[in-house]
Design a protein around this motif. Sequence first.
Motif, PDB file in Angstrom:
ATOM      1  N   ASN A  66      66.026  74.575 106.918  1.00 49.23           N
ATOM      2  CA  ASN A  66      67.446  74.698 106.567  1.00 49.23           C
ATOM      3  C   ASN A  66      67.659  75.345 105.207  1.00 49.23           C
ATOM      4  O   ASN A  66      68.768  75.294 104.674  1.00 49.23           O
ATOM      5  CB  ASN A  66      68.103  73.322 106.572  1.00 49.23           C
ATOM      6  N   ALA A  71      73.645  70.701 105.965  1.00 53.27           N
ATOM      7  CA  ALA A  71      74.155  71.260 107.218  1.00 53.27           C
ATOM      8  C   ALA A  71      75.678  71.222 107.277  1.00 53.27           C
ATOM      9  O   ALA A  71      76.313  72.162 107.756  1.00 53.27           O
ATOM     10  CB  ALA A  71      73.563  70.501 108.402  1.00 53.27           C
ATOM     11  N   VAL A  72      76.282  70.150 106.777  1.00 54.23           N
ATOM     12  CA  VAL A  72      77.748  70.029 106.824  1.00 54.23           C
ATOM     13  C   VAL A  72      78.387  71.019 105.858  1.00 54.23           C
ATOM     14  O   VAL A  72      79.355  71.703 106.204  1.00 54.23           O
ATOM     15  CB  VAL A  72      78.199  68.585 106.508  1.00 54.23           C
ATOM     16  N   ALA A  74      77.140  73.816 104.819  1.00 56.11           N
ATOM     17  CA  ALA A  74      76.922  75.161 105.366  1.00 56.11           C
ATOM     18  C   ALA A  74      77.901  75.453 106.498  1.00 56.11           C
ATOM     19  O   ALA A  74      78.413  76.564 106.610  1.00 56.11           O
ATOM     20  CB  ALA A  74      75.491  75.306 105.851  1.00 56.11           C
ATOM     21  N   SER A  75      78.195  74.455 107.339  1.00 55.28           N
ATOM     22  CA  SER A  75      79.132  74.664 108.440  1.00 55.28           C
ATOM     23  C   SER A  75      80.557  74.871 107.936  1.00 55.28           C
ATOM     24  O   SER A  75      81.377  75.482 108.609  1.00 55.28           O
ATOM     25  CB  SER A  75      79.094  73.501 109.428  1.00 55.28           C
ATOM     26  N   GLN A  76      80.850  74.362 106.730  1.00 57.15           N
ATOM     27  CA  GLN A  76      82.164  74.546 106.122  1.00 57.15           C
ATOM     28  C   GLN A  76      82.220  75.801 105.256  1.00 57.15           C
ATOM     29  O   GLN A  76      83.229  76.069 104.611  1.00 57.15           O
ATOM     30  CB  GLN A  76      82.526  73.320 105.274  1.00 57.15           C
ATOM     31  N   GLU A 111      68.458  66.186 110.526  1.00 58.30           N
ATOM     32  CA  GLU A 111      69.328  67.165 109.899  1.00 58.30           C
ATOM     33  C   GLU A 111      69.303  66.936 108.392  1.00 58.30           C
ATOM     34  O   GLU A 111      69.069  65.826 107.925  1.00 58.30           O
ATOM     35  CB  GLU A 111      70.759  67.087 110.432  1.00 58.30           C
TER      36      GLU A 111
END
Length: 131
Positions: A66, A71-72, A74-76, A111
């Motif tokens: 990653n 991960a959160v 990056a998704s935002q 994750e």
Amino acid sequence: MPLKRCNAPACRSYVDWAERYCEKHKGYADKQYNKDVRYTRENNKRYSYYHSREWKLLREQKLRENNYHCAVCASQGRLNKSNRLVVHHKHRELRDVINDLQARTDLNNLEVLCQYHHNQVTFGKEAGPGD
């Protein structure tokens, strides 16, 4: 609200009935929690896995996969450069897979989260207005 004495030995301070310790002895609650809950024989056996070589290698592999990003975040579309990243079991917690080698080492069940988002996921808190 009625008052009672602080639970710390020999402390004569009074606190609200709902509290256990005065401001001076707030840390006693954490120590007692650690003694009674966190470091019990059962938990030590279960969570000693997090100090194993297997887990450290698996954790490092997931972090590299990653690119050391949450991960959160990056998704935002945000880039979190935090050095406090947690490799989290998404679907099945460690206590559910501790005896199953294949499930325990499954990278798809892991994750990478920053400390902020890990606490939200783990403790079920909603995102604040600034997030």
